[in-house]
Design an enzyme around this catalytic site. Sequence first.
Site, PDB file in Angstrom:
ATOM      1  N   ILE A  14       0.731  -1.108   0.117  1.00 15.33           N
ATOM      2  CA  ILE A  14       0.107  -0.025  -0.033  1.00 15.33           C
ATOM      3  C   ILE A  14       0.786   1.409   0.207  1.00 15.33           C
ATOM      4  O   ILE A  14       0.605   2.371  -0.794  1.00 15.33           O
ATOM      5  CB  ILE A  14      -1.123   0.160   1.186  1.00 15.33           C
ATOM      6  CG1 ILE A  14      -1.784  -1.108   1.047  1.00 15.33           C
ATOM      7  CG2 ILE A  14      -1.897   1.272   1.106  1.00 15.33           C
ATOM      8  CD1 ILE A  14      -2.699  -1.552   2.390  1.00 15.33           C
ATOM      9  N   PHE A  74       3.064   3.186   7.068  1.00 19.67           N
ATOM     10  CA  PHE A  74       2.523   2.089   6.497  1.00 19.67           C
ATOM     11  C   PHE A  74       3.128   0.765   7.140  1.00 19.67           C
ATOM     12  O   PHE A  74       3.102  -0.263   6.343  1.00 19.67           O
ATOM     13  CB  PHE A  74       2.761   2.031   5.296  1.00 19.67           C
ATOM     14  CG  PHE A  74       1.767   3.147   4.312  1.00 19.67           C
ATOM     15  CD1 PHE A  74       0.537   2.870   3.912  1.00 19.67           C
ATOM     16  CD2 PHE A  74       2.528   4.462   4.176  1.00 19.67           C
ATOM     17  CE1 PHE A  74      -0.102   3.663   3.398  1.00 19.67           C
ATOM     18  CE2 PHE A  74       1.434   5.539   3.396  1.00 19.67           C
ATOM     19  CZ  PHE A  74       0.249   5.042   3.234  1.00 19.67           C
ATOM     20  N   ASN A  93       7.000  -4.739  16.461  1.00 22.95           N
ATOM     21  CA  ASN A  93       7.222  -3.822  15.194  1.00 22.95           C
ATOM     22  C   ASN A  93       6.181  -3.014  14.982  1.00 22.95           C
ATOM     23  O   ASN A  93       6.275  -1.800  14.497  1.00 22.95           O
ATOM     24  CB  ASN A  93       7.311  -4.876  13.946  1.00 22.95           C
ATOM     25  CG  ASN A  93       7.503  -4.308  12.685  1.00 22.95           C
ATOM     26  OD1 ASN A  93       8.629  -3.772  12.376  1.00 22.95           O
ATOM     27  ND2 ASN A  93       6.604  -4.417  11.716  1.00 22.95           N
ATOM     28  N   TYR A 142      -2.521  -8.891  15.756  1.00 27.50           N
ATOM     29  CA  TYR A 142      -2.503  -7.664  14.999  1.00 27.50           C
ATOM     30  C   TYR A 142      -3.314  -6.726  15.214  1.00 27.50           C
ATOM     31  O   TYR A 142      -3.059  -5.558  15.362  1.00 27.50           O
ATOM     32  CB  TYR A 142      -2.819  -8.521  13.440  1.00 27.50           C
ATOM     33  CG  TYR A 142      -2.926  -7.413  12.495  1.00 27.50           C
ATOM     34  CD1 TYR A 142      -1.939  -6.464  12.256  1.00 27.50           C
ATOM     35  CD2 TYR A 142      -4.085  -7.361  11.815  1.00 27.50           C
ATOM     36  CE1 TYR A 142      -2.022  -5.707  11.120  1.00 27.50           C
ATOM     37  CE2 TYR A 142      -4.017  -6.459  10.684  1.00 27.50           C
ATOM     38  CZ  TYR A 142      -3.151  -5.298  10.376  1.00 27.50           C
ATOM     39  OH  TYR A 142      -3.301  -4.419   9.304  1.00 27.50           O
ATOM     40  N   ASN A 171     -10.146  -4.789   3.287  1.00 24.87           N
ATOM     41  CA  ASN A 171      -9.455  -5.567   2.537  1.00 24.87           C
ATOM     42  C   ASN A 171      -8.683  -5.044   1.208  1.00 24.87           C
ATOM     43  O   ASN A 171      -9.369  -4.988   0.071  1.00 24.87           O
ATOM     44  CB  ASN A 171      -9.916  -7.024   2.168  1.00 24.87           C
ATOM     45  CG  ASN A 171      -9.995  -7.725   3.520  1.00 24.87           C
ATOM     46  OD1 ASN A 171     -10.701  -7.519   4.315  1.00 24.87           O
ATOM     47  ND2 ASN A 171      -9.510  -8.808   3.483  1.00 24.87           N
ATOM     48  N   HIS A 190      -2.390 -13.486   1.268  1.00 28.49           N
ATOM     49  CA  HIS A 190      -3.554 -12.875   1.153  1.00 28.49           C
ATOM     50  C   HIS A 190      -4.485 -13.584  -0.148  1.00 28.49           C
ATOM     51  O   HIS A 190      -3.816 -14.068  -0.801  1.00 28.49           O
ATOM     52  CB  HIS A 190      -3.531 -11.243   0.732  1.00 28.49           C
ATOM     53  CG  HIS A 190      -3.295 -10.669   2.048  1.00 28.49           C
ATOM     54  ND1 HIS A 190      -1.798 -10.124   2.092  1.00 28.49           N
ATOM     55  CD2 HIS A 190      -3.727 -10.090   3.103  1.00 28.49           C
ATOM     56  CE1 HIS A 190      -1.657  -9.427   3.124  1.00 28.49           C
ATOM     57  NE2 HIS A 190      -2.899  -9.512   3.733  1.00 28.49           N
ATOM     58  N   PHE A 209     -10.319 -21.488   4.024  1.00 28.15           N
ATOM     59  CA  PHE A 209     -10.107 -21.643   5.476  1.00 28.15           C
ATOM     60  C   PHE A 209     -11.368 -21.401   6.245  1.00 28.15           C
ATOM     61  O   PHE A 209     -11.883 -20.379   6.379  1.00 28.15           O
ATOM     62  CB  PHE A 209      -9.106 -20.358   6.043  1.00 28.15           C
ATOM     63  CG  PHE A 209      -7.763 -20.586   5.395  1.00 28.15           C
ATOM     64  CD1 PHE A 209      -6.985 -22.013   5.098  1.00 28.15           C
ATOM     65  CD2 PHE A 209      -6.572 -19.558   5.187  1.00 28.15           C
ATOM     66  CE1 PHE A 209      -5.688 -22.016   4.510  1.00 28.15           C
ATOM     67  CE2 PHE A 209      -5.550 -19.765   4.827  1.00 28.15           C
ATOM     68  CZ  PHE A 209      -4.888 -20.956   4.539  1.00 28.15           C
ATOM     69  N   GLY A 285      -8.441 -16.719  14.506  1.00 32.74           N
ATOM     70  CA  GLY A 285      -8.446 -15.191  14.380  1.00 32.74           C
ATOM     71  C   GLY A 285      -9.146 -14.485  13.360  1.00 32.74           C
ATOM     72  O   GLY A 285      -9.608 -13.252  13.614  1.00 32.74           O
TER      73      GLY A 285
HETATM   74  N1  UDP Z   1      -8.354 -16.919   2.723  1.00 31.32           N
HETATM   75  C1  UDP Z   1      -8.568 -18.288   2.429  1.00 31.32           C
HETATM   76  N2  UDP Z   1      -7.406 -18.833   1.944  1.00 31.32           N
HETATM   77  C2  UDP Z   1      -6.218 -18.410   1.714  1.00 31.32           C
HETATM   78  C3  UDP Z   1      -6.152 -17.058   2.097  1.00 31.32           C
HETATM   79  C4  UDP Z   1      -7.119 -16.430   2.686  1.00 31.32           C
HETATM   80  O1  UDP Z   1      -9.615 -18.816   2.514  1.00 31.32           O
HETATM   81  O2  UDP Z   1      -5.299 -19.036   1.124  1.00 31.32           O
HETATM   82  C5  UDP Z   1      -9.622 -16.309   3.479  1.00 31.32           C
HETATM   83  C6  UDP Z   1      -9.222 -15.892   4.837  1.00 31.32           C
HETATM   84  O3  UDP Z   1      -9.480 -16.924   5.827  1.00 31.32           O
HETATM   85  C7  UDP Z   1     -10.061 -14.635   5.170  1.00 31.32           C
HETATM   86  C8  UDP Z   1     -10.210 -14.206   3.658  1.00 31.32           C
HETATM   87  O4  UDP Z   1      -9.855 -15.068   2.614  1.00 31.32           O
HETATM   88  O5  UDP Z   1     -11.370 -14.975   5.430  1.00 31.32           O
HETATM   89  C9  UDP Z   1      -9.419 -12.766   3.488  1.00 31.32           C
HETATM   90  O6  UDP Z   1      -8.112 -13.099   3.991  1.00 31.32           O
HETATM   91  P1  UDP Z   1      -6.671 -12.237   3.911  1.00 31.32           P
HETATM   92  O7  UDP Z   1      -5.662 -12.868   4.382  1.00 31.32           O
HETATM   93  O8  UDP Z   1      -6.584 -11.799   2.308  1.00 31.32           O
HETATM   94  O9  UDP Z   1      -7.099 -11.072   4.398  1.00 31.32           O
HETATM   95  P2  UDP Z   1      -7.551 -10.488   5.915  1.00 31.32           P
HETATM   96  O10 UDP Z   1      -9.193 -10.506   5.903  1.00 31.32           O
HETATM   97  O11 UDP Z   1      -6.863 -11.724   6.822  1.00 31.32           O
HETATM   98  O12 UDP Z   1      -7.084  -9.154   5.937  1.00 31.32           O
END
Ligand code: UDP
Length: 328
Positions: A14, A74, A93, A142, A171, A190, A209, A285
């Site tokens: 970003i 950032f 950090n 975080y 996001n 991500h 996930f 989380g």
């Molecule tokens: N996610 C997923 N598989 C992956 C990476 C992310 O299912 O390989 C899901 C994650 O659990 C969340 C959403 O995608 O529900 C967005 O995750 P990301 O890490 O991009 O951003 P966050 O919401 O954690 O900032």
Amino acid sequence: MNKKILVVGGAGYIGAHMVRQLAIAGCDVVVLDSLPTGSRKLVQVGEFIQGSLGDPSLLDRLFAEHAFDAVMHFAAFSQVGESMHQPLAYYRNNLAETVALLDGMVRHDVKRFIFSSTAAVYGEPVATPITEDHSCAPTNPYGNTKLAVERMLADCDEAYGLKYTALRYFNAAGADESAEIGELHDPETHLIPIVLKAADGLIDHIQVFGTDYPTPDGTCIRDYVHVNDLAQAHMLALDALLEGGESSIYNLGSSNGYSVREVIAKAERVTGKKIPVVEAPRRPGDPAILVASSEKIQRELGWAPAYDNLEKIIQTAWNWHLKQKMNE
Ligand code: UDP
């Protein structure tokens, strides 16, 4: 806008888009980044200094040498899952180093600060879309570190008159239209860049996930906002602070929520490829749904996001992905 801005973490995803927009607007930009996660090649304009925001003597040198009108910050670790396993790295950090940065600003009487905060400060929402006055109860370290910095900023305003804008990103996604800069994490965690890697056959599949969340298709819902729209919001926040505005907190999202499965389906449409999916357990989380109301910044600062649909956002990420591959 002929202003001098210190961008800490300007070599990150970003931050790099911010640096580019500041330069286009005519600002004089100095980037400070120690490159733990950022990439030198993303900084294509401005002066680059490799160093830590936690280094007081470096900060003293920088602030003595340059009369900064504002600092944008950032430089943070930003992975929810990692923060669950390594909380102290996140507190060191994201929090301790920010104390050092603010200390340096106060020593040198720099009084304007723009902070990258996050939707993770809210935790599991009790009302959707989330407005800025929603309760803050992060569900991961975080989010805790970002909320701690927001609270520290309010205290610094009170004590030192340091004026800040905290921007709570939902996001961040997509890439600059030039495809010269974009999302570049190692390892990538991500959703959208991983989905695009799977579309391109660079990985076998995407893991989803959690498929048992209380959402229509059982997967998490998130609010994806284009990175240049985020940068544009910072420009407006900067203008407002430089014109004598008060400290404030704003959400930055698109107000539209998409489930993980919907993101994958849209990426299949954009890329024209089938994306293999493997269902996996929940990632610790992760709240089920995070969707912003960004009405406050639209009303108060006139923010008008240019990217109003996810396919357009994914298309820019795909263009960046393909260009990266071509350059390898
Ligand atoms: N996610 C997923 N598989 C992956 C990476 C992310 O299912 O390989 C899901 C994650 O659990 C969340 C959403 O995608 O529900 C967005 O995750 P990301 O890490 O991009 O951003 P966050 O919401 O954690 O900032």
